[in-house]
Write a protein that holds these residues in place. Structure first.
Motif, PDB file in Angstrom:
ATOM      1  N   LEU A 103     -12.538  -6.249  -8.033  1.00 25.68           N
ATOM      2  CA  LEU A 103     -11.784  -5.895  -6.831  1.00 25.68           C
ATOM      3  C   LEU A 103     -10.647  -4.990  -7.277  1.00 25.68           C
ATOM      4  O   LEU A 103      -9.652  -5.444  -7.837  1.00 25.68           O
ATOM      5  CB  LEU A 103     -11.257  -7.159  -6.146  1.00 25.68           C
ATOM      6  CG  LEU A 103     -12.336  -8.155  -5.696  1.00 25.68           C
ATOM      7  CD1 LEU A 103     -11.712  -9.479  -5.287  1.00 25.68           C
ATOM      8  CD2 LEU A 103     -13.153  -7.585  -4.561  1.00 25.68           C
ATOM      9  N   ASN A 104     -10.811  -3.693  -7.047  1.00 29.76           N
ATOM     10  CA  ASN A 104      -9.918  -2.679  -7.611  1.00 29.76           C
ATOM     11  C   ASN A 104      -9.117  -2.018  -6.495  1.00 29.76           C
ATOM     12  O   ASN A 104      -9.645  -1.176  -5.770  1.00 29.76           O
ATOM     13  CB  ASN A 104     -10.741  -1.633  -8.372  1.00 29.76           C
ATOM     14  CG  ASN A 104      -9.878  -0.545  -8.959  1.00 29.76           C
ATOM     15  OD1 ASN A 104      -8.810  -0.821  -9.491  1.00 29.76           O
ATOM     16  ND2 ASN A 104     -10.319   0.697  -8.855  1.00 29.76           N
ATOM     17  N   ALA A 105      -7.862  -2.414  -6.350  1.00 32.54           N
ATOM     18  CA  ALA A 105      -7.049  -1.942  -5.232  1.00 32.54           C
ATOM     19  C   ALA A 105      -6.259  -0.682  -5.547  1.00 32.54           C
ATOM     20  O   ALA A 105      -5.362  -0.320  -4.788  1.00 32.54           O
ATOM     21  CB  ALA A 105      -6.107  -3.052  -4.774  1.00 32.54           C
ATOM     22  N   HIS A 106      -6.548  -0.010  -6.672  1.00 31.09           N
ATOM     23  CA  HIS A 106      -5.830   1.232  -6.982  1.00 31.09           C
ATOM     24  C   HIS A 106      -6.815   2.375  -7.256  1.00 31.09           C
ATOM     25  O   HIS A 106      -7.949   2.155  -7.637  1.00 31.09           O
ATOM     26  CB  HIS A 106      -4.904   1.048  -8.190  1.00 31.09           C
ATOM     27  CG  HIS A 106      -5.630   0.964  -9.503  1.00 31.09           C
ATOM     28  ND1 HIS A 106      -6.058  -0.222 -10.065  1.00 31.09           N
ATOM     29  CD2 HIS A 106      -6.010   1.937 -10.392  1.00 31.09           C
ATOM     30  CE1 HIS A 106      -6.660   0.009 -11.203  1.00 31.09           C
ATOM     31  NE2 HIS A 106      -6.644   1.312 -11.430  1.00 31.09           N
ATOM     32  N   PRO A 119       0.829  -1.216   0.000  1.00 28.36           N
ATOM     33  CA  PRO A 119       0.000   0.000   0.000  1.00 28.36           C
ATOM     34  C   PRO A 119       0.858   1.259   0.000  1.00 28.36           C
ATOM     35  O   PRO A 119       1.975   1.279   0.515  1.00 28.36           O
ATOM     36  CB  PRO A 119      -0.808  -0.132   1.301  1.00 28.36           C
ATOM     37  CG  PRO A 119      -0.735  -1.578   1.672  1.00 28.36           C
ATOM     38  CD  PRO A 119       0.600  -2.058   1.184  1.00 28.36           C
ATOM     39  N   GLY A 120       0.318   2.321  -0.584  1.00 30.47           N
ATOM     40  CA  GLY A 120       1.022   3.598  -0.597  1.00 30.47           C
ATOM     41  C   GLY A 120       0.753   4.384  -1.860  1.00 30.47           C
ATOM     42  O   GLY A 120      -0.073   3.992  -2.691  1.00 30.47           O
ATOM     43  N   ARG A 121       1.442   5.497  -2.014  1.00 33.57           N
ATOM     44  CA  ARG A 121       1.304   6.359  -3.188  1.00 33.57           C
ATOM     45  C   ARG A 121       2.450   6.076  -4.167  1.00 33.57           C
ATOM     46  O   ARG A 121       3.615   6.059  -3.759  1.00 33.57           O
ATOM     47  CB  ARG A 121       1.295   7.833  -2.786  1.00 33.57           C
ATOM     48  CG  ARG A 121       0.101   8.201  -1.914  1.00 33.57           C
ATOM     49  CD  ARG A 121       0.022   9.697  -1.647  1.00 33.57           C
ATOM     50  NE  ARG A 121      -1.150  10.025  -0.847  1.00 33.57           N
ATOM     51  CZ  ARG A 121      -2.370  10.224  -1.341  1.00 33.57           C
ATOM     52  NH1 ARG A 121      -2.550  10.154  -2.647  1.00 33.57           N
ATOM     53  NH2 ARG A 121      -3.384  10.499  -0.557  1.00 33.57           N
ATOM     54  N   PHE A 122       2.069   5.854  -5.415  1.00 31.93           N
ATOM     55  CA  PHE A 122       3.066   5.489  -6.424  1.00 31.93           C
ATOM     56  C   PHE A 122       2.795   6.254  -7.720  1.00 31.93           C
ATOM     57  O   PHE A 122       2.581   5.654  -8.766  1.00 31.93           O
ATOM     58  CB  PHE A 122       3.029   3.976  -6.678  1.00 31.93           C
ATOM     59  CG  PHE A 122       3.310   3.145  -5.461  1.00 31.93           C
ATOM     60  CD1 PHE A 122       4.609   2.824  -5.118  1.00 31.93           C
ATOM     61  CD2 PHE A 122       2.280   2.710  -4.650  1.00 31.93           C
ATOM     62  CE1 PHE A 122       4.877   2.060  -3.991  1.00 31.93           C
ATOM     63  CE2 PHE A 122       2.532   1.942  -3.528  1.00 31.93           C
ATOM     64  CZ  PHE A 122       3.834   1.611  -3.190  1.00 31.93           C
TER      65      PHE A 122
END
Length: 388
Positions: free
Chosen positions: A316-319, A225-228
């Motif tokens: 399922l959209n994890a972004h 997880p985090g900002r990329f």
């Protein structure tokens, strides 16, 4: 996503600004010369733009500089999206309406739902992270591949996929000619020919499967997880390279010409669970995935699914890619949960044990569906508790 796509749209008559982030699925618009796209506009996948109807004729759709149209949106004739406005997932706009700065989502009572209005001074136009990466590659903390490299890589991936798709015809011709050459063609029965073909097809699909899984770990690695965003991390660039290679899965023949994704044959089976586990997903026992449709899980290593959960034709959209800022967050689906057809859980979403998302429902980013709750709506406008 790149500038070459802007050039192609300009040739079709569309007014396009600079630094536009195009969707990987392409833009669905039938009258491109009735669409205006400003600078640094960000698109999501599978959105549709209708510039005419039987009531008011043809009207221009205008996306002002700095606006954002996310995935699965439907824009009606005369729609205007102002600078700083975000049409989030599943928006259906009202004809001839202007959407001001803020976040709009879904559809209710014949219009989008205002999720959050603009805060602070009026939105100003700034370069997106994607545009900064390609306009100032020397200032990035990683090596930005030129657009030409992405084009060559995509072309190579398509050529490899094409080769695997039609290698079965070559194999059949080699087998048949070899038998004829040795004078034993009369001994080859239809069943034997079918067996040889099935065995060779299985080898090709196994080869593609190995490349599919290995490339995920070699190119992207394990996600966290985090900002990329494009201007701070190489993740987005590596992810685009991986997405280009994903076409290698589309090699299962349905006739002499057309092929489908080999995951189609695995829907609803334990084999599909094993596939996503190989990509890093944490999936429990007796889980059913995508039995009645394609479904989508783009970041498996950020998804946890509990025992006996059932995920139908769902996403399922994890972004999140909001105005060019790219975020990854975990998704947690509890045991005995159910996601019906055309449902979606966004990054950071949680479904507690025994909860249900009914058909065409959206769990917003970070939203928690409580234990035993039944929710419906995009966004949710109905909620009940499971009896007992």
């Amino acid at each position: 996503h790149y500038e070459s796509i802007s050039r192609l749209h300009r040739l079709l008559g569309m007014k396009v600004g600079k630094g536009v982030y195009w969707p990987g699925s392409g833009v669905i618009v039938h009258e491109p010369d009735l669409m205006e796209v400003g600078d640094y506009v960000v698109f999501g996948n599978w959105s549709m733009f209708y510039t005419s109807n039987a009531i008011g004729g043809c009207r221009t759709i205008k996306l002002e500089s700095g606006s954002n149209v996310a995935d699965r949106c439907v824009l009606m004739p005369g729609t205007k999206v102002a600078c700083g406005a975000v049409l989030a997932s599943g928006c259906v706009t009202k004809p001839d309406r202007t959407y001001e700065a803020g976040i709009h989502i879904g559809s209710r009572d014949n219009d989008c739902v205002m999720l959050r209005g603009a805060v602070g001074p009026p939105a100003t136009l700034i370069e997106t992270a994607f545009a900064r990466a390609f306009n100032h590659p020397e200032a990035m903390p990683y090596f930005v591949l030129p657009e030409a490299v992405h084009i060559l890589w995509s072309s190579f991936c398509e050529a490899l996929t094409f080769t695997l798709r039609f290698s079965r015809h070559v194999r059949l011709a080699v087998v048949w000619n070899g038998l004829r050459y040795t004078g034993h063609s009369h001994t080859m029965t239809s069943l034997e020919l079918l067996q040889i073909t099935m065995f060779a097809d299985a080898l090709v699909m196994l080869f593609a499967l190995v490349i599919d899984i290995a490339s995920k770990w070699l190119i992207v690695g394990r996600r966290s997880p985090g900002r990329f965003s494009w201007d701070t991390s190489s993740y987005c660039q590596r992810w685009q390279l991986l997405l280009s290679l994903s076409s290698i899965r589309t090699i299962v023949p349905v006739d002499l010409v057309h092929c489908v994704d080999y995951l189609t044959a695995l829907r609803g089976t334990q084999f599909l669970v094993w596939y996503y586990r190989a990509l890093g997903a944490n999936i429990g026992d007796n889980v059913c995935l995508f039995a009645n449709g394609k479904g989508l899980m783009l970041e498996p290593d950020l998804v946890t699914i509990g025992d006996r959960a059932c995920i139908d034709d769902a996403i399922l959209n994890a972004h999140l890619n909001t105005s060019g800022e790219f975020l990854l967050a975990r998704i947690d689906i509890g045991e005995n949960c159910a996601m019906a057809a055309f449902t979606r859980v966004q990054a950071g979403g949680v479904m507690k044990p025994g909860s249900t998302l009914m058909e065409h429902s959206l769990a917003l980013p970070g939203e928690v569906v409580g234990v035993g709750e039944i929710q419906q709506g995009w966004p949710v406008d109905f909620c009940a508790l499971e009896p007992g």
